[in-house]
Motif scaffolding. Sequence first.
Motif, PDB file in Angstrom:
ATOM      1  N   LEU A  50       0.843  -1.193   0.000  1.00 31.95           N
ATOM      2  CA  LEU A  50       0.000   0.000   0.000  1.00 31.95           C
ATOM      3  C   LEU A  50       0.877   1.241   0.000  1.00 31.95           C
ATOM      4  O   LEU A  50       1.909   1.278   0.681  1.00 31.95           O
ATOM      5  CB  LEU A  50      -0.898   0.048   1.240  1.00 31.95           C
ATOM      6  N   THR A  51       0.433   2.261  -0.724  1.00 33.55           N
ATOM      7  CA  THR A  51       1.055   3.574  -0.657  1.00 33.55           C
ATOM      8  C   THR A  51       0.041   4.548  -0.066  1.00 33.55           C
ATOM      9  O   THR A  51      -1.054   4.709  -0.610  1.00 33.55           O
ATOM     10  CB  THR A  51       1.501   4.067  -2.036  1.00 33.55           C
ATOM     11  N   LEU A  52       0.396   5.162   1.054  1.00 36.12           N
ATOM     12  CA  LEU A  52      -0.468   6.131   1.717  1.00 36.12           C
ATOM     13  C   LEU A  52      -0.065   7.534   1.284  1.00 36.12           C
ATOM     14  O   LEU A  52       1.096   7.925   1.439  1.00 36.12           O
ATOM     15  CB  LEU A  52      -0.341   6.000   3.237  1.00 36.12           C
ATOM     16  N   ILE A  53      -1.011   8.259   0.721  1.00 32.34           N
ATOM     17  CA  ILE A  53      -0.753   9.625   0.294  1.00 32.34           C
ATOM     18  C   ILE A  53      -1.430  10.579   1.281  1.00 32.34           C
ATOM     19  O   ILE A  53      -2.662  10.605   1.376  1.00 32.34           O
ATOM     20  CB  ILE A  53      -1.285   9.897  -1.128  1.00 32.34           C
ATOM     21  N   PRO A  54      -0.646  11.345   2.057  1.00 35.57           N
ATOM     22  CA  PRO A  54      -1.248  12.285   3.014  1.00 35.57           C
ATOM     23  C   PRO A  54      -1.946  13.427   2.292  1.00 35.57           C
ATOM     24  O   PRO A  54      -1.443  13.938   1.279  1.00 35.57           O
ATOM     25  CB  PRO A  54      -0.051  12.779   3.825  1.00 35.57           C
ATOM     26  N   VAL A  55      -3.119  13.815   2.800  1.00 31.36           N
ATOM     27  CA  VAL A  55      -3.939  14.828   2.137  1.00 31.36           C
ATOM     28  C   VAL A  55      -4.298  15.944   3.103  1.00 31.36           C
ATOM     29  O   VAL A  55      -4.701  15.693   4.256  1.00 31.36           O
ATOM     30  CB  VAL A  55      -5.247  14.214   1.587  1.00 31.36           C
ATOM     31  N   PRO A 104       9.132   9.036  -5.226  1.00 35.13           N
ATOM     32  CA  PRO A 104       9.444   7.949  -4.295  1.00 35.13           C
ATOM     33  C   PRO A 104       8.692   8.130  -2.978  1.00 35.13           C
ATOM     34  O   PRO A 104       8.510   9.248  -2.488  1.00 35.13           O
ATOM     35  CB  PRO A 104      10.961   8.084  -4.087  1.00 35.13           C
ATOM     36  N   ALA A 105       8.241   7.017  -2.433  1.00 34.40           N
ATOM     37  CA  ALA A 105       7.596   7.023  -1.118  1.00 34.40           C
ATOM     38  C   ALA A 105       8.547   6.403  -0.094  1.00 34.40           C
ATOM     39  O   ALA A 105       9.472   5.678  -0.456  1.00 34.40           O
ATOM     40  CB  ALA A 105       6.284   6.253  -1.166  1.00 34.40           C
ATOM     41  N   LYS A 106       8.299   6.709   1.169  1.00 30.29           N
ATOM     42  CA  LYS A 106       9.193   6.244   2.231  1.00 30.29           C
ATOM     43  C   LYS A 106       8.552   5.064   2.960  1.00 30.29           C
ATOM     44  O   LYS A 106       7.421   5.180   3.461  1.00 30.29           O
ATOM     45  CB  LYS A 106       9.470   7.379   3.203  1.00 30.29           C
TER      46      LYS A 106
END
Length: 219
Positions: A50-55, A104-106
């Motif tokens: 999963l990739t969580l994108i903060p909004v 890139p995601a962390k």
Amino acid sequence: MTVLVGLNLRAAQEHEKLRGLAEHVAYLHLGEPSLCTMLDERRAAGDTELTLIPVNLHGEPGQLSWLRRVAAHWLRANDHPLTIQVGTRVLTEPGELTELLTEPAKPVTDAAPLCSPAWEHVPAYRHHLFVCRGPRCSAKGAERTAAAVKETLRDNGIGEDQVLVTQTGCLFPCNHAPVLAVHPDDVWYGRIGPREVPGIVAEHLIGGRAVAAHRLHRG
């Protein structure tokens, strides 16, 4: 799989807009589903990454560090080979999503603590101010009232060690929306818009005298 995660209290009000950007949306505050519930659902669906994108579409402070803490807490509590990554930038404009997904995601590890000695004790505040954000209060401008509370307290140099502000669900005397409640004084105020906030801060939260003109009484 991508999940948009609302960082602040106002995010849940944008649910339909966020669902227009991504199929899966979760929240750190009040909104449903919570981030942990969403992670449970994706685990049950068989997802492995999963990739969580903060909004944060409103420019308010958002707890990006809490997003990582909550995700790490979920990893510690669940024995499941789910890889979770968090985007390194906060989505502030809907048109930015495509660009953010290419960056890139962390990775999240299980090391980020959910608890800390700093959060062990009830804060030593003088007043606890509740701002109703239920449906009727929100319809009658509670969002602007809450913003005025935050601004007025800041302008008067009043921090959370003196007045702790909590935005809540329905406080029930909806006909008097927007509603505020001040504890431990057990004082309730009705029909409080931005113009009324400075008087309540000056007279009650600083001066110690309830403002009779806006006070609601029990029973």
